[in-house]
Design an enzyme around this catalytic site. Structure first.
Site, mmCIF file in Angstrom:
data_model
loop_
_atom_site.group_PDB
_atom_site.id
_atom_site.type_symbol
_atom_site.label_atom_id
_atom_site.label_comp_id
_atom_site.label_asym_id
_atom_site.label_seq_id
_atom_site.Cartn_x
_atom_site.Cartn_y
_atom_site.Cartn_z
ATOM 1 N N CYS A 1 -2.720 8.246 3.585
ATOM 2 C CA CYS A 1 -2.445 7.894 2.181
ATOM 3 C C CYS A 1 -3.624 8.231 1.287
ATOM 4 C CB CYS A 1 -2.141 6.410 2.081
ATOM 5 S SG CYS A 1 -0.654 5.982 2.970
ATOM 6 N N GLU B 1 0.903 -1.168 0.000
ATOM 7 C CA GLU B 1 0.000 0.000 0.000
ATOM 8 C C GLU B 1 0.935 1.209 0.000
ATOM 9 O OE1 GLU B 1 -1.167 2.988 0.958
ATOM 10 O OE2 GLU B 1 -2.392 2.525 2.739
HETATM 11 C C1 SIN Z 1 -3.153 5.022 5.391
HETATM 12 O O1 SIN Z 1 -2.846 6.197 5.371
HETATM 13 O O2 SIN Z 1 -2.533 4.141 4.781
HETATM 14 C C2 SIN Z 1 -4.295 4.546 6.207
HETATM 15 C C3 SIN Z 1 -5.453 5.369 6.015
HETATM 16 C C4 SIN Z 1 -6.673 4.752 6.592
HETATM 17 O O3 SIN Z 1 -6.700 3.570 6.962
HETATM 18 O O4 SIN Z 1 -7.646 5.444 6.638
#
Ligand code: SIN
Length: 501
Positions: free
Chosen positions: A304, A270
């Site tokens: 992310c 990811e």
């Molecule tokens: C992430 O930033 O990878 C996680 C974001 C989320 O689970 O909402």
């Protein structure tokens, strides 16, 4: 801008009630451990810039020892039933929820996110424990009709083995549960490499996992800050590790793929995104503002899936910019433990530097700062004023690299086709947001966007039941959902000859 207050924390680690949650070590072969080298690193509170604790700076030798132990533990853990593992995960969930306030304080002190948000992370993190507790006993195989009448064919799913879980710092509890609880539910043993910024959360999670009955060898923790490359390399190249799950940058993801290639390891990556947030003329402005605040201010923009490129149709552009600015200008900035704080510091000094670079470049190319635009003075913490940039110029770093901070660049567009083209014009594709009242457009645009998750009239894309993950250079594999456990299972077929015997 709302009140800045004084930049002191009102709580510290000494306010943690359940003292047994606090461990300042790694965890290897069932023991809390120092680094073989004896080296340590300091954990810094991003809200004050002060030292919080000291942790072992572990390296390749510590990691190899942890992998060896996890590999031994796998021999018995894999024989437990899904029901047994599910019960332990459920107990772990209950224990974590009972300790919500303590976890929230740890998360706030490590990451800087305000307490209200840290509490929400605890609930979110636990939702994966609960989800995978259920999934642990639903790893069904199939009975497949065969071409040959004398044969029978069934498939079964089995745990893949030792899993390396390489965690980011932005959700120190939830990223553990999103990865490790799926792996543990599947019957795998795990090496946790929490980010160097957030080792406390990992230790606290392990304490309660053990209390819930999960055997020590199933969880190993390697703490490191500056030796992270060495630790990652050992995890990726060691033959005993069968799977690596990583959340982080595309650059590091590529490196891990290379390192995993010689042993042909299964990977889930990811790798972040650069989420477009598209507001059409027919949008309800209140819905758009609420969604934008959620999509941008969760963890001060350090997610992310944060809305990083905000495309607004010409007819609603000024109205949306004004409404958003009016809302954001009321937000209180400060250390996460202070009452009423809505926006905390950035977690890392490097992120602060990066955010300021994005702002300066936009300004130098003609972007207009209508709110914020600078670092907060008078503190060693990593604070930046929430920033809105209108007339956002094209061709800046913001289009190529996720800003990871509370910066809202507003780009103007005219047609649906143009919005889709702009949104897709990046190498990554994790999340996207579409704000429109038109149902046909909701479908059309969602289908056209090159991403893994789309939010329609909503600013939150995360839930345990959602198979979360990206496309393009945002990586592959899914976390959460019924698909999440499959990442840690192998599919085996069995052919039976029923003609004899
Ligand atoms: C992430 O930033 O990878 C996680 C974001 C989320 O689970 O909402």
């Amino acid at each position: 801008m709302g009140s800045l207050g004084s930049f002191q924390q009102t709580k510290s680690l000494s306010d943690i009630k359940n003292k047994k949650l606090l461990h300042y070590h790694g965890f290897i072969d069932g023991q809390w451990a120092d680094a073989a080298s004896g080296k340590t690193f300091d954990l810094i509170d991003p809200g004050t810039g002060e030292k919080l604790a000291t942790f072992p700076e572990m390296g390749a030798a510590d990691t190899a020892r942890a992998i060896e132990s996890a590999s031994k533990a796998f021999k018995t853990w894999k024989t437990t039933s899904g029901r047994e593992r599910g019960r332990m995960l459920r107990k772990w969930n209950d224990l974590c929820l009972e300790n919500t306030e303590d976890f929230a304080l740890i998360i706030t002190l490590e990451t800087g996110k305000p307490l209200y948000e840290a509490r929400a992370e605890v609930i979110y993190a636990c939702s994966f424990l609960e989800w995978f507790a259920g999934e642990a006993e639903r790893t069904y195989g199939e009975n497949i009709p065969t071409a040959n009448r004398n044969q029978r064919l069934v498939t079964m799913k089995q745990p893949i083995g030792v899993v390396g879980c390489l965690m980011p710092w932005n959700y120190p509890m939830a990223m553990i549960t999103r990865k490790a609880s799926a792996a543990i539910a599947a019957g795998c043993t795990t090496i946790w490499k929490p980010a160097g910024e957030t080792p406390l959360s990992a230790g606290a999670m392990a304490v309660l996992a053990l209390e819930a009955g999960i055997p020590p060898g199933v969880i190993q923790i390697i703490t490191s800050l500056t030796t992270v490359a060495e630790v990652g390399k050992e995890i990726c190249t060691n033959k005993l590790v069968k799977k690596v799950s990583f959340t982080g940058s595309t650059r590091v993801g590529r490196l891990l793929m290379e390192q995993c290639a010689p042993t042909v390891k299964k990977l889930s990556l990811e790798l972040g995104g650069n989420s477009p947030f598209i507001v059409f003329d027919d949008a309800d402005v209140d819905v758009a503002v609420e969604a934008a605040v959620m999509a941008k201010f969760r963890n001060t923009g350090q997610t992310c899936v944060a809305a990083n490129r905000i495309f607004v149709q010409a007819g609603i552009y000024d109205k949306f910019a004004t409404a958003l600015s009016n809302t954001i200008s009321t937000f209180k900035i400060g250390p996460g433990t202070q009452d009423g704080v809505f926006v905390g510091p950035l977690t890392h000094e490097n992120v602060l530097t990066k955010v300021l670079t994005h702002i300066e470049e936009a300004k130098s190319k003609g972007g207009k700062i209508i709110l914020g635009g600078s670092r907060v003075d008078g503190t060693k913490g990593y604070y930046v004023h929430p920033t809105i940039i209108t007339d956002m110029p094209r061709g800046t770093i913001t289009e190529r690299d996720e800003v990871f901070g509370p910066v809202i660049p507003l780009y103007k567009f005219h047609t649906e086709e143009e919005a889709i083209e702009l949104a897709n014009n990046v190498d990554v594709g994790l999340g996207a947001f579409v704000i429109t009242s038109s149902m046909p457009r909701q479908w059309r645009v969602t289908e056209a966007l090159e991403v893994g998750v789309v939010g329609v009239n909503i600013g939150l894309l995360s839930a345990a039941e959602n198979p979360f993950g990206g496309v393009k250079q945002s990586g592959f594999g899914r976390e959460g959902g019924r698909q999440g456990i499959d990442e840690y299972l192998i599919l085996k077929s069995m052919f039976l000859n029923v003609a004899t015997g």
